[in-house]
Structure formats: structure tokens, C-alpha cells
Design an enzyme around this catalytic site. Structure first.
Site, mmCIF file in Angstrom:
data_model
loop_
_atom_site.group_PDB
_atom_site.id
_atom_site.type_symbol
_atom_site.label_atom_id
_atom_site.label_comp_id
_atom_site.label_asym_id
_atom_site.label_seq_id
_atom_site.Cartn_x
_atom_site.Cartn_y
_atom_site.Cartn_z
ATOM 1 N N ASP A 45 -10.188 3.001 2.130
ATOM 2 C CA ASP A 45 -10.385 2.517 3.508
ATOM 3 C C ASP A 45 -11.008 3.613 4.368
ATOM 4 O O ASP A 45 -11.819 3.340 5.252
ATOM 5 C CB ASP A 45 -9.046 2.099 4.130
ATOM 6 C CG ASP A 45 -8.544 0.793 3.558
ATOM 7 O OD1 ASP A 45 -9.373 -0.033 3.132
ATOM 8 O OD2 ASP A 45 -7.312 0.607 3.519
ATOM 9 N N LYS A 49 0.800 -1.233 0.000
ATOM 10 C CA LYS A 49 0.000 0.000 0.000
ATOM 11 C C LYS A 49 0.828 1.276 0.000
ATOM 12 O O LYS A 49 0.386 2.297 -0.510
ATOM 13 C CB LYS A 49 -0.936 0.032 1.222
ATOM 14 C CG LYS A 49 -2.105 -0.929 1.133
ATOM 15 C CD LYS A 49 -3.000 -0.762 2.354
ATOM 16 C CE LYS A 49 -4.181 -1.680 2.325
ATOM 17 N NZ LYS A 49 -5.125 -1.420 3.412
#
Ligand code: ATR
Length: 289
Positions: free
Chosen positions: A107, A71
Site C-alpha cells: 500500500d 492485515k
């Protein structure tokens, strides 16, 4: 209508390592089928990220989910990174826009939407798919976030940008301080949480995850200080924290809600269409059971 795989099929996928446990292919393929889109989503176990991203460009892969451990490392490999993803320091979604690779972090809006559900069932209140923003439901409310790692960062930025006041509590207080200062949030060690009252408590630590299913990140006596308790752990679905929170009279949000909503946002970024939330939810629950 189910589309056949043919010469026009668009390819989406997830890059991670390990990746075989991922629920994302089940979720996204169910959504593609439900909307009759000519697209497939595959899981790629990627260890050489730069070459994998070159492959995205060379093959014209339409969109990707990015998971652990890529990420952060993926960010410099992209053409543009969304402001919120830059603030969080992590990208979990790539959109291939006519050859330009754009990075997002869903997220944070996933956390926001999951929490909004706890305050209202009215879907019209949910924030837009293309980025977390002020939320009439959450604005002005307060949250305590347990943990200060990557997940805490995304949740904290999501809730902060929804207009909530945030407190970060972590076992290692230096990390709580760093995140708190980056956010403009207050911070403390985990064992000071019992002195705080807030609308929401969110656990982003792995405490309570199988096999240690009886562990709690904070003492159950403190749960009465919160109206809503959310856990991002989803195995087990009802963690010890959520069980105790229910017993204390709190509303609870399980870890599947954030997982579901971050995927819904990804789908909407990739396709520009409203994601079939119920279909994705059923696919997820079917897989968990
Ligand atoms: P993630 O990306 O899932 O957030 P991470 O970045 O490794 O994972 O962060 C894990 C978080 O859970 C950290 O805040 C960690 O606390 P420390 O900073 O003190 O390490 C917290 N955590 C992990 N195990 C924990 C435990 N047993 N008790 C309390 N906090 C824990």
C-alpha cells in the site's frame, strides 16, 4: 496466449472478510492472462486466519493479498516480515518463497507511485517494485495526510520514505499525534488544515464514500493551499473532494491509482516480472464502469 488450468497451475488469492466485493481477482487474473502465465487468483472469505495460513503452507499457495480484517493479525503467522511492513504494522501481501511465507506492505509504494504519476508521466521515474524508497520526483515535497488509521499509516510511511515531509491531520488529534510521533511528522486536528500550505493533500478518511457522496473531509476554501489532491476513496471515482480540488485548479489523483499500483507491486513481488500496467488498469476500469 491464454494458459489452460492444468496440473502445473500456480494458485494465488486474497484472504479477507468480507471479500466478495474485491477487485483484486479481476486485476491479477487479467495480468496472468496477458503474460500467458499458468496461474489463477481466487478470493477466499477467511474467518479462521491461523488455519487458512496453515492451508497456504500445506497446499503450497504461491502468493496472497491480505485485506481487512487480517492485515495485522497475519503478521505473527509468517516466517519473515519486511521492514516497511513492520513499521506500518500491517501486511497486505504474502510471497511463498519455497515454503517460507514472507510478508510485505505494497500500500505504501502504491501511494508513492500514484502520487509520482501526478508529478510525471515518465514510468522510468517509478520506484522499484520490491519496496518503497527515495523518489527523485517526490523528494523534498510536502504532504498533508487526512486521517490517522491503517490506510493513513501506509500512505504516510510511503510518502515519508519517498523523501517527503509529512503532516498528519485527524479528527481525533491523539491518533494524529501517535502517528506523527512514530513517523517524525508534524500533526494537528482536521480543522487546522486550512492554515497549512503543502504540495500535496491526501484523503485517507472514508468521508465522501458512497452513499455520502457530497461530504468533504475539509472545507473547499482550503484546497487552494495544495497543488495535488489525492483521494483513496474510489467509489465514487470522482469524490466531492476531487471535484472541488479540480475547481480550485489542483491536479487530482483518484482512488483507483493507489489500488492499481499496490496490485502492480504485488504482481511484481510474486512473479518477478514487470506487471502489465495498462492491462490491469483496463480490467479495473471495466469493472468499475
Ligand atoms: P482505514 O484502515 O481505512 O484507514 P481506520 O483505521 O478505521 O480505517 O481509520 C479511519 C480514519 O478515518 C480515522 O483516522 C478516522 O478518524 P478518527 O481517528 O477520528 O476516528 C477517520 N474518519 C472516519 N470517519 C470520519 C469522519 N466522518 N470525519 C473525519 N474523519 C473520519
Amino acid at each position: 496466449m491464454v494458459a489452460l488450468i492444468d496440473a502445473h497451475t500456480q494458485l494465488f488469492g486474497i484472504f479477507g472478510h468480507p471479500v466478495r466485493h474485491s477487485l483484486s481477482p479481476i486485476l491479477h487474473n487479467a495480468a496472468f492472462r496477458a503474460l500467458g502465465l499458468n496461474a489463477v487468483y481466487l478470493a477466499f472469505d477467511v474467518t479462521d486466519l491461523p488455519r487458512a495460513v496453515q492451508g497456504v503452507r500445506a497446499l503450497g499457495i504461491s502468493g496472497l493479498s491480505i485485506t481487512i480484517p487480517h492485515k495485522e493479525a497475519v503478521m505473527p503467522l509468517l516466517d519473515q516480515v519486511d521492514f516497511q511492513a513492520l513499521q506500518i504494522g500491517a501486511v497486505n501481501t504474502i510471497v511463498n518463497q519455497e515454503g517460507r511465507l514472507l510478508g510485505y506492505n505494497t500500500d505504501c509504494i502504491g501511494a508513492q507511485r500514484a502520487l509520482e504519476e501526478a508529478f510525471t508521466n515518465d514510468q522510468a521515474h517509478l520506484a522499484k517494485a520490491n519496496g518503497a524508497g527515495p523518489s527523485s520526483v517526490l523528494s523534498g515535497k510536502s504532504a498533508v495526510i487526512l486521517g490517522a488509521g491503517g490506510s493513513a499509516k501506509a500512505v504516510a510511511f510511503g510518502l515519508k520514505s519517498a523523501g517527503m515531509s509529512v503532516h498528519v491531520a485527524n479528527r481525533t488529534v491523539e491518533k494524529a499525534k501517535a502517528l506523527g510521533e512514530a513517523l517524525g511528522a508534524t500533526f494537528s486536528s482536521l480543522n487546522e488544515v486550512c492554515d497549512i500550505t503543502a504540495d500535496v493533500l491526501v484523503n485517507t478518511t472514508p468521508v465522501g464514500m458512497a452513499p455520502d457522496i457530497y461530504k468533504m473531509p475539509i472545507a473547499s476554501e482550503c484546497l487552494k493551499n495544495f497543488s495535488v489532491v489525492m483521494d483513496i476513496v474510489y467509489a465514487p471515482l470522482v469524490t466531492a473532494l476531487l471535484k472541488e480540488a479540480e475547481a480550485a485548479g489542483c491536479r487530482t489523483v483518484n482512488g483507483l491509482r493507489m489500488l492499481l499500483h499496490q496490485a502492480v507491486c504485488q504482481f511484481e513481488l510474486w512473479t518477478g516480472l514487470q506487471a502489465p500496467l495498462n492491462v490491469m488498469e483496463s480490467a479495473l476500469l471495466g469493472q468499475i464502469k
